[in-house]
Design a protein around this motif. Sequence first.
Motif, PDB file in Angstrom:
ATOM      1  N   LEU A 126       0.897  -1.284   0.051  1.00 55.09           N
ATOM      2  CA  LEU A 126      -0.064  -0.107  -0.037  1.00 55.09           C
ATOM      3  C   LEU A 126       0.719   1.121   0.024  1.00 55.09           C
ATOM      4  O   LEU A 126       1.682   1.297   0.830  1.00 55.09           O
ATOM      5  CB  LEU A 126      -0.887  -0.114   1.233  1.00 55.09           C
ATOM      6  CG  LEU A 126      -1.905   1.077   1.410  1.00 55.09           C
ATOM      7  CD1 LEU A 126      -2.972   0.892   0.130  1.00 55.09           C
ATOM      8  CD2 LEU A 126      -2.684   0.810   2.583  1.00 55.09           C
ATOM      9  N   LYS A 127       0.652   1.997  -0.794  1.00 52.05           N
ATOM     10  CA  LYS A 127       1.498   3.241  -1.129  1.00 52.05           C
ATOM     11  C   LYS A 127       0.678   4.515  -1.064  1.00 52.05           C
ATOM     12  O   LYS A 127      -0.385   4.717  -1.532  1.00 52.05           O
ATOM     13  CB  LYS A 127       2.318   3.252  -2.272  1.00 52.05           C
ATOM     14  CG  LYS A 127       3.311   1.932  -2.705  1.00 52.05           C
ATOM     15  CD  LYS A 127       4.066   2.231  -3.843  1.00 52.05           C
ATOM     16  CE  LYS A 127       4.870   1.031  -3.854  1.00 52.05           C
ATOM     17  NZ  LYS A 127       5.764   1.069  -4.943  1.00 52.05           N
ATOM     18  N   ARG A 128       1.271   5.706  -0.510  1.00 48.01           N
ATOM     19  CA  ARG A 128       0.832   7.074  -0.623  1.00 48.01           C
ATOM     20  C   ARG A 128       1.159   7.471  -2.143  1.00 48.01           C
ATOM     21  O   ARG A 128       2.107   7.050  -2.850  1.00 48.01           O
ATOM     22  CB  ARG A 128       1.531   8.006   0.145  1.00 48.01           C
ATOM     23  CG  ARG A 128       0.982   8.087   1.530  1.00 48.01           C
ATOM     24  CD  ARG A 128       1.302   9.477   2.369  1.00 48.01           C
ATOM     25  NE  ARG A 128       0.895   9.284   3.428  1.00 48.01           N
ATOM     26  CZ  ARG A 128       1.405   9.975   4.757  1.00 48.01           C
ATOM     27  NH1 ARG A 128       2.472  10.765   4.358  1.00 48.01           N
ATOM     28  NH2 ARG A 128       0.810   9.811   5.904  1.00 48.01           N
ATOM     29  N   ASP A 134      12.203   7.265   0.273  1.00 48.52           N
ATOM     30  CA  ASP A 134      13.085   6.151   1.120  1.00 48.52           C
ATOM     31  C   ASP A 134      12.076   5.344   1.725  1.00 48.52           C
ATOM     32  O   ASP A 134      12.104   5.079   2.855  1.00 48.52           O
ATOM     33  CB  ASP A 134      13.981   7.091   1.930  1.00 48.52           C
ATOM     34  CG  ASP A 134      15.177   7.553   1.511  1.00 48.52           C
ATOM     35  OD1 ASP A 134      15.469   7.252   0.150  1.00 48.52           O
ATOM     36  OD2 ASP A 134      15.639   8.407   2.157  1.00 48.52           O
ATOM     37  N   GLY A 135      11.097   4.944   1.097  1.00 43.24           N
ATOM     38  CA  GLY A 135      10.092   4.040   1.643  1.00 43.24           C
ATOM     39  C   GLY A 135       9.173   4.799   2.756  1.00 43.24           C
ATOM     40  O   GLY A 135       8.318   3.922   3.302  1.00 43.24           O
ATOM     41  N   LYS A 136       9.048   6.022   3.011  1.00 46.13           N
ATOM     42  CA  LYS A 136       8.369   6.465   3.836  1.00 46.13           C
ATOM     43  C   LYS A 136       7.298   6.961   3.027  1.00 46.13           C
ATOM     44  O   LYS A 136       7.238   7.597   1.779  1.00 46.13           O
ATOM     45  CB  LYS A 136       8.730   8.000   4.243  1.00 46.13           C
ATOM     46  CG  LYS A 136      10.083   7.910   5.273  1.00 46.13           C
ATOM     47  CD  LYS A 136      10.690   9.061   5.578  1.00 46.13           C
ATOM     48  CE  LYS A 136      11.890   8.849   6.447  1.00 46.13           C
ATOM     49  NZ  LYS A 136      13.006   8.380   5.735  1.00 46.13           N
ATOM     50  N   ALA A 163      -2.885   0.661  -4.363  1.00 42.67           N
ATOM     51  CA  ALA A 163      -2.316  -0.437  -3.941  1.00 42.67           C
ATOM     52  C   ALA A 163      -1.488  -1.159  -5.004  1.00 42.67           C
ATOM     53  O   ALA A 163      -1.801  -0.922  -6.279  1.00 42.67           O
ATOM     54  CB  ALA A 163      -3.371  -1.609  -3.400  1.00 42.67           C
ATOM     55  N   GLU A 164      -0.628  -2.197  -4.874  1.00 36.91           N
ATOM     56  CA  GLU A 164       0.400  -2.631  -5.979  1.00 36.91           C
ATOM     57  C   GLU A 164       0.693  -4.087  -5.430  1.00 36.91           C
ATOM     58  O   GLU A 164       0.694  -4.311  -4.175  1.00 36.91           O
ATOM     59  CB  GLU A 164       1.743  -1.864  -5.862  1.00 36.91           C
ATOM     60  CG  GLU A 164       2.069  -1.333  -7.175  1.00 36.91           C
ATOM     61  CD  GLU A 164       3.286  -0.548  -6.929  1.00 36.91           C
ATOM     62  OE1 GLU A 164       3.346   0.519  -7.128  1.00 36.91           O
ATOM     63  OE2 GLU A 164       4.206  -1.280  -6.736  1.00 36.91           O
ATOM     64  N   GLU A 165       0.317  -4.959  -6.403  1.00 33.37           N
ATOM     65  CA  GLU A 165       0.799  -6.329  -6.076  1.00 33.37           C
ATOM     66  C   GLU A 165       2.170  -6.523  -5.485  1.00 33.37           C
ATOM     67  O   GLU A 165       3.285  -5.693  -6.065  1.00 33.37           O
ATOM     68  CB  GLU A 165       0.738  -7.234  -7.243  1.00 33.37           C
ATOM     69  CG  GLU A 165       1.714  -7.205  -8.383  1.00 33.37           C
ATOM     70  CD  GLU A 165       1.416  -8.138  -9.516  1.00 33.37           C
ATOM     71  OE1 GLU A 165       1.205  -9.100  -9.273  1.00 33.37           O
ATOM     72  OE2 GLU A 165       2.000  -7.772 -10.545  1.00 33.37           O
ATOM     73  N   ALA A 171      16.174  -8.877  -7.694  1.00 35.76           N
ATOM     74  CA  ALA A 171      17.345  -7.950  -7.352  1.00 35.76           C
ATOM     75  C   ALA A 171      16.496  -6.592  -8.029  1.00 35.76           C
ATOM     76  O   ALA A 171      15.570  -6.670  -8.651  1.00 35.76           O
ATOM     77  CB  ALA A 171      18.429  -8.042  -8.131  1.00 35.76           C
ATOM     78  N   GLU A 172      17.010  -5.431  -7.164  1.00 41.42           N
ATOM     79  CA  GLU A 172      16.407  -4.177  -7.840  1.00 41.42           C
ATOM     80  C   GLU A 172      17.640  -3.540  -8.586  1.00 41.42           C
ATOM     81  O   GLU A 172      18.747  -3.525  -7.959  1.00 41.42           O
ATOM     82  CB  GLU A 172      16.176  -3.054  -6.458  1.00 41.42           C
ATOM     83  CG  GLU A 172      14.733  -3.706  -5.753  1.00 41.42           C
ATOM     84  CD  GLU A 172      14.338  -2.800  -4.789  1.00 41.42           C
ATOM     85  OE1 GLU A 172      13.968  -1.781  -5.084  1.00 41.42           O
ATOM     86  OE2 GLU A 172      14.546  -3.150  -3.629  1.00 41.42           O
ATOM     87  N   ILE A 173      17.220  -3.142  -9.782  1.00 41.94           N
ATOM     88  CA  ILE A 173      18.149  -2.342 -10.676  1.00 41.94           C
ATOM     89  C   ILE A 173      17.732  -1.187 -11.144  1.00 41.94           C
ATOM     90  O   ILE A 173      16.657  -0.846 -10.792  1.00 41.94           O
ATOM     91  CB  ILE A 173      18.476  -3.306 -11.771  1.00 41.94           C
ATOM     92  CG1 ILE A 173      17.092  -3.608 -12.514  1.00 41.94           C
ATOM     93  CG2 ILE A 173      19.134  -4.684 -11.430  1.00 41.94           C
ATOM     94  CD1 ILE A 173      17.506  -4.388 -14.096  1.00 41.94           C
TER      95      ILE A 173
HETATM   96  P1  ADP Z   1       9.989   5.266  -2.361  1.00 47.22           P
HETATM   97  O1  ADP Z   1       9.307   6.365  -3.321  1.00 47.22           O
HETATM   98  O2  ADP Z   1       9.875   5.424  -0.993  1.00 47.22           O
HETATM   99  O3  ADP Z   1      11.439   5.020  -2.658  1.00 47.22           O
HETATM  100  P2  ADP Z   1       9.211   2.816  -3.692  1.00 47.22           P
HETATM  101  O4  ADP Z   1       7.918   2.739  -4.238  1.00 47.22           O
HETATM  102  O5  ADP Z   1      10.407   2.741  -4.668  1.00 47.22           O
HETATM  103  O6  ADP Z   1       9.141   4.008  -2.671  1.00 47.22           O
HETATM  104  O7  ADP Z   1       9.476   1.666  -2.517  1.00 47.22           O
HETATM  105  C1  ADP Z   1      10.670   1.522  -1.806  1.00 47.22           C
HETATM  106  C2  ADP Z   1      11.087  -0.003  -1.836  1.00 47.22           C
HETATM  107  O8  ADP Z   1      10.109  -0.681  -1.360  1.00 47.22           O
HETATM  108  C3  ADP Z   1      11.558  -0.369  -3.374  1.00 47.22           C
HETATM  109  O9  ADP Z   1      12.814  -0.274  -3.422  1.00 47.22           O
HETATM  110  C4  ADP Z   1      11.464  -1.653  -2.853  1.00 47.22           C
HETATM  111  O10 ADP Z   1      12.415  -2.341  -2.090  1.00 47.22           O
HETATM  112  C5  ADP Z   1      10.036  -1.734  -2.006  1.00 47.22           C
HETATM  113  N1  ADP Z   1       8.924  -1.822  -2.822  1.00 47.22           N
HETATM  114  C6  ADP Z   1       8.088  -1.114  -3.583  1.00 47.22           C
HETATM  115  N2  ADP Z   1       7.142  -1.598  -4.212  1.00 47.22           N
HETATM  116  C7  ADP Z   1       7.155  -3.000  -4.166  1.00 47.22           C
HETATM  117  C8  ADP Z   1       6.401  -4.175  -4.665  1.00 47.22           C
HETATM  118  N3  ADP Z   1       5.328  -3.735  -5.445  1.00 47.22           N
HETATM  119  N4  ADP Z   1       6.788  -5.139  -4.347  1.00 47.22           N
HETATM  120  C9  ADP Z   1       7.668  -5.356  -3.614  1.00 47.22           C
HETATM  121  N5  ADP Z   1       8.742  -4.553  -3.137  1.00 47.22           N
HETATM  122  C10 ADP Z   1       8.274  -3.210  -3.284  1.00 47.22           C
END
Ligand code: ADP
Length: 363
Positions: A126-128, A134-136, A163-165, A171-173
């Motif tokens: 769930l995201k704003r 930084d995950g906030k 919301a996102e699946e 890895a994150e690239i």
């Molecule tokens: P921010 O804008 O705070 O960087 P992100 O959407 O990039 O937010 O999310 C931060 C971290 O959360 C990502 O780098 C990843 O590690 C994790 N994350 C974000 N979205 C997903 C997702 N749909 N599935 C799994 N992990 C996620």
Amino acid sequence: MLCIAAAQLGIQTVTVERKANCPAAAVSHLHQVGDWNDPAVLRQLAAQADVVTLENEFVNAETLAILETENVRILPSSECLRTIQDKLIQKEALQTAGLPTPCFRATDSSDELQEAGSEFGYPFVLKRRRNGYDGKGNITIKTAQDLKTGWAVLDGDNHPLFAEEFCPFKAEIAVMVCRSSSGQTVVYPVVETVQKEHICHIVKAPAAIPASTSAQAIRIATDAVSSVKGIGSIGVELFLTQDDQIVVNELAPRVHNSGHYTIEACHTSQFENHIRAVLGLPLGNPDLIEPAAVMINLLGDAAGPSYPSGVCEAMKVDGAHLHLYGKDQSQFGRKMGHLTVTGNSMESVMSRAESAAKKITFA
Ligand code: ADP
């Protein structure tokens, strides 16, 4: 870092920030104190500049649009920023452009939040929609019992959420793409980013992925940046899935932490190319100079004064390029600086970068 790159090219910068003693004030030619969402403040800034650019995506796009109607040249444009700064609108734009993203949906009510749980299963994220970093602004909803708490933690009554699946990436690239106002595009190497508690911790360049995966990441990143009409250095964060598919996480319409390594590791840094791009100058070579580079973020250890300890010890590490931002206060997890090491092998640069980084603390 943008101001430093500009100065090297003989280009003067004027910056605006809410505080007088912010890091940019120390390196720009003129610093203006004010709210960057106030049209009057921006008008004053624009009056002194040929082009206005930004290094965060939180400047209100509507304010920038007002200035554009007054013929202020803003790059990237308010339209690009409007698309990117709302993560739901951003994802919709990427989807419309045919680019791969995790499945997502708006969650404007607790009913819709519950539907997201049924649609995506658990866990989901769930995201704003706005102002996350930084995950906030993100929370992982592990079970249906977490729905109410997640909504409350992100204050869904006052901040639009989506919301996102959950993407079980291996890895994150990330890819930095730089597009100039005169139509030229350059792309930096694909890097691997390692996050700790949602904060970028380490960047490894290049990512250890097959050439075909790297080519696919570059194609997707370039298309993503054109789809939002991005100008300047734009960060594209990607997930590499277990079966080597690439999915776009998000775009950052600005120079990006995953590109800080380019200062020492590439022929032309993301900062210099950003300055060139917004001025319509020819872009420089983005390739790595040496085969490997590692960047480690130096994060605050606690709240308090920002004076770093261990700097001399870190400087003794061969080839450690240290950047301290001069922020006046440290916070736990705040990005206070970074360091980069370049060399012939990933193993050697990683061990030197880690040994230098662990010497530095910000109490
Ligand atoms: P921010 O804008 O705070 O960087 P992100 O959407 O990039 O937010 O999310 C931060 C971290 O959360 C990502 O780098 C990843 O590690 C994790 N994350 C974000 N979205 C997903 C997702 N749909 N599935 C799994 N992990 C996620």
